[in-house]
Scaffold this motif. Structure first.
Motif, PDB file in Angstrom:
ATOM      1  N   SER A  68      45.569  46.650  44.200  1.00 12.51           N
ATOM      2  CA  SER A  68      45.211  48.030  43.877  1.00 12.51           C
ATOM      3  C   SER A  68      44.458  48.180  42.563  1.00 12.51           C
ATOM      4  O   SER A  68      43.480  48.917  42.486  1.00 12.51           O
ATOM      5  CB  SER A  68      46.465  48.903  43.868  1.00 12.51           C
ATOM      6  OG  SER A  68      47.388  48.431  42.898  1.00 12.51           O
ATOM      7  N   SER A  69      44.882  47.486  41.513  1.00  5.90           N
ATOM      8  CA  SER A  69      44.269  47.662  40.196  1.00  5.90           C
ATOM      9  C   SER A  69      42.820  47.175  40.184  1.00  5.90           C
ATOM     10  O   SER A  69      41.908  47.907  39.804  1.00  5.90           O
ATOM     11  CB  SER A  69      45.084  46.916  39.141  1.00  5.90           C
ATOM     12  OG  SER A  69      44.462  47.020  37.872  1.00  5.90           O
ATOM     13  N   LEU A  70      42.606  45.920  40.602  1.00  4.58           N
ATOM     14  CA  LEU A  70      41.246  45.375  40.632  1.00  4.58           C
ATOM     15  C   LEU A  70      40.378  46.126  41.630  1.00  4.58           C
ATOM     16  O   LEU A  70      39.204  46.415  41.360  1.00  4.58           O
ATOM     17  CB  LEU A  70      41.273  43.892  40.995  1.00  4.58           C
ATOM     18  CG  LEU A  70      41.672  42.907  39.900  1.00  4.58           C
ATOM     19  CD1 LEU A  70      41.646  41.492  40.449  1.00  4.58           C
ATOM     20  CD2 LEU A  70      40.756  43.036  38.700  1.00  4.58           C
ATOM     21  N   ALA A  71      40.943  46.442  42.792  1.00  5.79           N
ATOM     22  CA  ALA A  71      40.166  47.142  43.817  1.00  5.79           C
ATOM     23  C   ALA A  71      39.749  48.519  43.351  1.00  5.79           C
ATOM     24  O   ALA A  71      38.618  48.953  43.593  1.00  5.79           O
ATOM     25  CB  ALA A  71      40.995  47.251  45.105  1.00  5.79           C
ATOM     26  N   MET A  72      40.625  49.226  42.658  1.00  8.15           N
ATOM     27  CA  MET A  72      40.282  50.556  42.161  1.00  8.15           C
ATOM     28  C   MET A  72      39.197  50.480  41.099  1.00  8.15           C
ATOM     29  O   MET A  72      38.271  51.303  41.070  1.00  8.15           O
ATOM     30  CB  MET A  72      41.527  51.235  41.594  1.00  8.15           C
ATOM     31  CG  MET A  72      41.289  52.673  41.145  1.00  8.15           C
ATOM     32  SD  MET A  72      40.714  53.736  42.495  1.00  8.15           S
ATOM     33  CE  MET A  72      42.183  53.804  43.512  1.00  8.15           C
ATOM     34  N   SER A  73      39.273  49.483  40.225  1.00 15.87           N
ATOM     35  CA  SER A  73      38.256  49.318  39.187  1.00 15.87           C
ATOM     36  C   SER A  73      36.883  49.050  39.806  1.00 15.87           C
ATOM     37  O   SER A  73      35.877  49.668  39.439  1.00 15.87           O
ATOM     38  CB  SER A  73      38.646  48.166  38.258  1.00 15.87           C
ATOM     39  OG  SER A  73      37.631  47.901  37.320  1.00 15.87           O
ATOM     40  N   SER A  74      36.835  48.121  40.767  1.00 16.61           N
ATOM     41  CA  SER A  74      35.570  47.814  41.443  1.00 16.61           C
ATOM     42  C   SER A  74      35.061  49.029  42.213  1.00 16.61           C
ATOM     43  O   SER A  74      33.857  49.321  42.211  1.00 16.61           O
ATOM     44  CB  SER A  74      35.775  46.631  42.389  1.00 16.61           C
ATOM     45  OG  SER A  74      34.587  46.311  43.082  1.00 16.61           O
ATOM     46  N   SER A  75      35.973  49.762  42.846  1.00 15.12           N
ATOM     47  CA  SER A  75      35.592  50.932  43.647  1.00 15.12           C
ATOM     48  C   SER A  75      35.027  52.048  42.769  1.00 15.12           C
ATOM     49  O   SER A  75      34.059  52.714  43.154  1.00 15.12           O
ATOM     50  CB  SER A  75      36.805  51.443  44.424  1.00 15.12           C
ATOM     51  OG  SER A  75      37.292  50.455  45.306  1.00 15.12           O
ATOM     52  N   ASP A  87      38.758  35.883  41.243  1.00 13.35           N
ATOM     53  CA  ASP A  87      38.449  37.140  41.927  1.00 13.35           C
ATOM     54  C   ASP A  87      37.121  37.763  41.487  1.00 13.35           C
ATOM     55  O   ASP A  87      36.737  38.815  42.004  1.00 13.35           O
ATOM     56  CB  ASP A  87      39.576  38.163  41.678  1.00 13.35           C
ATOM     57  CG  ASP A  87      40.870  37.768  42.347  1.00 13.35           C
ATOM     58  OD1 ASP A  87      40.819  37.039  43.357  1.00 13.35           O
ATOM     59  OD2 ASP A  87      41.946  38.180  41.863  1.00 13.35           O
ATOM     60  N   ARG A  88      36.436  37.142  40.553  1.00 12.47           N
ATOM     61  CA  ARG A  88      35.240  37.765  39.996  1.00 12.47           C
ATOM     62  C   ARG A  88      34.135  37.945  41.029  1.00 12.47           C
ATOM     63  O   ARG A  88      33.461  38.973  41.056  1.00 12.47           O
ATOM     64  CB  ARG A  88      34.721  36.944  38.805  1.00 12.47           C
ATOM     65  CG  ARG A  88      35.604  37.048  37.577  1.00 12.47           C
ATOM     66  CD  ARG A  88      35.124  36.144  36.451  1.00 12.47           C
ATOM     67  NE  ARG A  88      36.074  36.151  35.339  1.00 12.47           N
ATOM     68  CZ  ARG A  88      36.007  35.334  34.295  1.00 12.47           C
ATOM     69  NH1 ARG A  88      35.029  34.429  34.224  1.00 12.47           N
ATOM     70  NH2 ARG A  88      36.913  35.414  33.340  1.00 12.47           N
ATOM     71  N   GLY A  89      33.925  36.958  41.884  1.00 15.15           N
ATOM     72  CA  GLY A  89      32.870  37.073  42.881  1.00 15.15           C
ATOM     73  C   GLY A  89      33.101  38.226  43.831  1.00 15.15           C
ATOM     74  O   GLY A  89      32.183  39.009  44.122  1.00 15.15           O
ATOM     75  N   VAL A  90      34.322  38.376  44.314  1.00 11.59           N
ATOM     76  CA  VAL A  90      34.654  39.459  45.231  1.00 11.59           C
ATOM     77  C   VAL A  90      34.565  40.809  44.517  1.00 11.59           C
ATOM     78  O   VAL A  90      34.082  41.797  45.085  1.00 11.59           O
ATOM     79  CB  VAL A  90      36.066  39.248  45.819  1.00 11.59           C
ATOM     80  CG1 VAL A  90      36.482  40.432  46.679  1.00 11.59           C
ATOM     81  CG2 VAL A  90      36.095  37.963  46.637  1.00 11.59           C
ATOM     82  N   TYR A  91      35.029  40.862  43.280  1.00  9.16           N
ATOM     83  CA  TYR A  91      34.971  42.101  42.492  1.00  9.16           C
ATOM     84  C   TYR A  91      33.520  42.566  42.322  1.00  9.16           C
ATOM     85  O   TYR A  91      33.195  43.732  42.545  1.00  9.16           O
ATOM     86  CB  TYR A  91      35.605  41.861  41.127  1.00  9.16           C
ATOM     87  CG  TYR A  91      35.614  43.054  40.207  1.00  9.16           C
ATOM     88  CD1 TYR A  91      36.749  43.850  40.083  1.00  9.16           C
ATOM     89  CD2 TYR A  91      34.508  43.397  39.443  1.00  9.16           C
ATOM     90  CE1 TYR A  91      36.767  44.944  39.237  1.00  9.16           C
ATOM     91  CE2 TYR A  91      34.506  44.485  38.603  1.00  9.16           C
ATOM     92  CZ  TYR A  91      35.650  45.256  38.495  1.00  9.16           C
ATOM     93  OH  TYR A  91      35.647  46.342  37.652  1.00  9.16           O
ATOM     94  N   VAL A  92      32.648  41.645  41.922  1.00 13.13           N
ATOM     95  CA  VAL A  92      31.240  41.989  41.685  1.00 13.13           C
ATOM     96  C   VAL A  92      30.580  42.433  42.983  1.00 13.13           C
ATOM     97  O   VAL A  92      29.867  43.448  43.019  1.00 13.13           O
ATOM     98  CB  VAL A  92      30.485  40.784  41.079  1.00 13.13           C
ATOM     99  CG1 VAL A  92      28.987  41.079  40.997  1.00 13.13           C
ATOM    100  CG2 VAL A  92      31.033  40.459  39.706  1.00 13.13           C
ATOM    101  N   GLN A  93      30.819  41.710  44.057  1.00 12.94           N
ATOM    102  CA  GLN A  93      30.219  42.062  45.336  1.00 12.94           C
ATOM    103  C   GLN A  93      30.656  43.461  45.771  1.00 12.94           C
ATOM    104  O   GLN A  93      29.847  44.273  46.231  1.00 12.94           O
ATOM    105  CB  GLN A  93      30.620  41.037  46.402  1.00 12.94           C
ATOM    106  CG  GLN A  93      29.941  41.265  47.737  1.00 12.94           C
ATOM    107  CD  GLN A  93      30.363  40.269  48.804  1.00 12.94           C
ATOM    108  OE1 GLN A  93      29.554  39.869  49.619  1.00 12.94           O
ATOM    109  NE2 GLN A  93      31.613  39.873  48.815  1.00 12.94           N
ATOM    110  N   GLY A  94      31.934  43.772  45.609  1.00 11.97           N
ATOM    111  CA  GLY A  94      32.428  45.086  45.980  1.00 11.97           C
ATOM    112  C   GLY A  94      31.862  46.202  45.137  1.00 11.97           C
ATOM    113  O   GLY A  94      31.719  47.342  45.595  1.00 11.97           O
ATOM    114  N   ALA A  95      31.510  45.892  43.886  1.00 10.84           N
ATOM    115  CA  ALA A  95      31.051  46.921  42.950  1.00 10.84           C
ATOM    116  C   ALA A  95      29.573  47.277  43.106  1.00 10.84           C
ATOM    117  O   ALA A  95      29.141  48.319  42.608  1.00 10.84           O
ATOM    118  CB  ALA A  95      31.313  46.456  41.514  1.00 10.84           C
ATOM    119  N   PHE A  96      28.772  46.435  43.769  1.00  8.08           N
ATOM    120  CA  PHE A  96      27.337  46.751  43.834  1.00  8.08           C
ATOM    121  C   PHE A  96      26.778  46.794  45.255  1.00  8.08           C
ATOM    122  O   PHE A  96      25.704  47.356  45.489  1.00  8.08           O
ATOM    123  CB  PHE A  96      26.526  45.733  43.010  1.00  8.08           C
ATOM    124  CG  PHE A  96      26.069  44.515  43.769  1.00  8.08           C
ATOM    125  CD1 PHE A  96      24.790  44.455  44.312  1.00  8.08           C
ATOM    126  CD2 PHE A  96      26.913  43.435  43.951  1.00  8.08           C
ATOM    127  CE1 PHE A  96      24.364  43.344  45.020  1.00  8.08           C
ATOM    128  CE2 PHE A  96      26.506  42.314  44.645  1.00  8.08           C
ATOM    129  CZ  PHE A  96      25.226  42.270  45.188  1.00  8.08           C
TER     130      PHE A  96
END
Length: 313
Positions: free
Chosen positions: A224-231, A96-105
């Motif tokens: 929810s947890s990962l999405a909230m952190s990235s958001s 999930d790291r690629g999606v997390y990073v993309q969502g965060a920046f």
């Protein structure tokens, strides 16, 4: 404060309406997974590259070409990307790291950022915002292609795979192919521009309907947890640090205001399209888009209020 809230809601509310339409169409069984897959492919390979191409060739380069501001934006964006990546290595499962990073920046600058910059600063906001949007589209897509390739579910990518994924990315091709036309001001036939605009206008409705179509209560709960952190990184920490850095570098007034709006934009719908195109966790990408779009009504207005109160813009 109320006018700013209404301005932000006027931009973000239509996004939510299209997301809800996607949810409704799936519930009514008017669209299904096959439609979502086909429509996402169409957006990624055709309509969105057309939209980016037209955005670049229509940008007013002479009115808004400010090398110092553009260089700062590039450096801040790359720094935010690296910060999100470092955090993801510690915080996220590998897949999930690629999606997390993309969502965060990756911000929705072409829709939310540009609309708010134009609303607040008129023609200057439109010109400077348009140039910034063209620049960061290339930057966002290149960086996203790198991180998604590295964490591809199809296996680890080497340097050659990453370079090929960037060069073959339809969104990158759409931007780079427009640069010669914009730089040398090569005119295109009016009928071709009109047809291209018709085709490009399919992009946002189709992308948002596809995002809405993938959302379910179980998906939101699982992500929810990962999405909230990235958001939180996208909507709070990145705009806070990047805007403070811009102030320390001497940016004030409309320039600082536009930079803040672009740093603070919710995650772009194209992040879902790219995640789905490479078989990554597109449901996590969709959840991040929903959370950041909802949160933008609060964080952007609070940020603008504080910048006005401090006398920085």
């Amino acid at each position: 404060m109320l006018p700013l809230v209404l301005q932000t809601l006027s931009v973000t509310a239509p996004v939510f309406v299209m997301l809800f339409i996607g949810v409704l169409l799936v519930r009514l069984r008017w669209i299904d997974g096959a439609f979502i897959h086909t429509a996402s492919t169409l957006v990624f390979k055709a309509t969105m590259p057309t939209l980016l191409f037209l955005s670049v060739i229509k940008a007013d380069l002479d009115a808004a070409l400010q090398p110092r501001l553009l260089i700062y934006y590039i450096l801040a964006t790359v720094a935010g990307f690296l910060l999100a990546w470092a955090w993801a290595i510690w915080r996220c499962p590998w897949a999930d790291r690629g999606v997390y990073v993309q969502g965060a920046f990756r911000g929705n600058n072409g829709v939310v950022g540009l609309a708010l910059a134009t609303s607040l600063y008129g023609d200057y906001g439109l010109s400077l915002g348009g140039v910034l949007a063209g620049l960061v589209i290339l930057l966002y897509n290149s960086l996203s292609a790198v991180v998604l390739a590295i964490y591809s579910p199809d296996g680890r990518a080497d340097a050659g795979d990453i370079i090929r994924s960037i060069l073959r990315n339809p969104l990158v091709i759409g931007v780079t192919s427009a640069i010669p036309f914009a730089y040398w001001q090569v005119p295109l036939p009016e009928w071709l521009m009109t047809s291209g605009e018709y085709f490009a206008q399919l992009t946002l409705p189709l992308a948002l309907i596809c995002i809405g179509g993938t959302l379910t209560v179980s998906v939101l709960r699982e992500s929810s947890s990962l999405a909230m952190s990235s958001s939180l990184m996208k909507m709070v920490w990145f705009p806070l640090l990047a805007t403070l850095g811009a102030w320390l570098c001497g940016f004030r007034g409309a320039e600082l205001g536009i930079l803040f709006l672009y740093f603070g934009c919710p995650t772009a719908a194209s992040s879902f399209v790219m995640a789905r195109a490479v078989n990554s966790n597109h449901q996590l990408a969709a959840t991040i888009i929903v959370i950041t779009t909802l949160g933008a009504a609060l964080t952007i207005n609070v940020g603008l209020f504080l910048l006005h109160w401090l006398g920085w813009i």
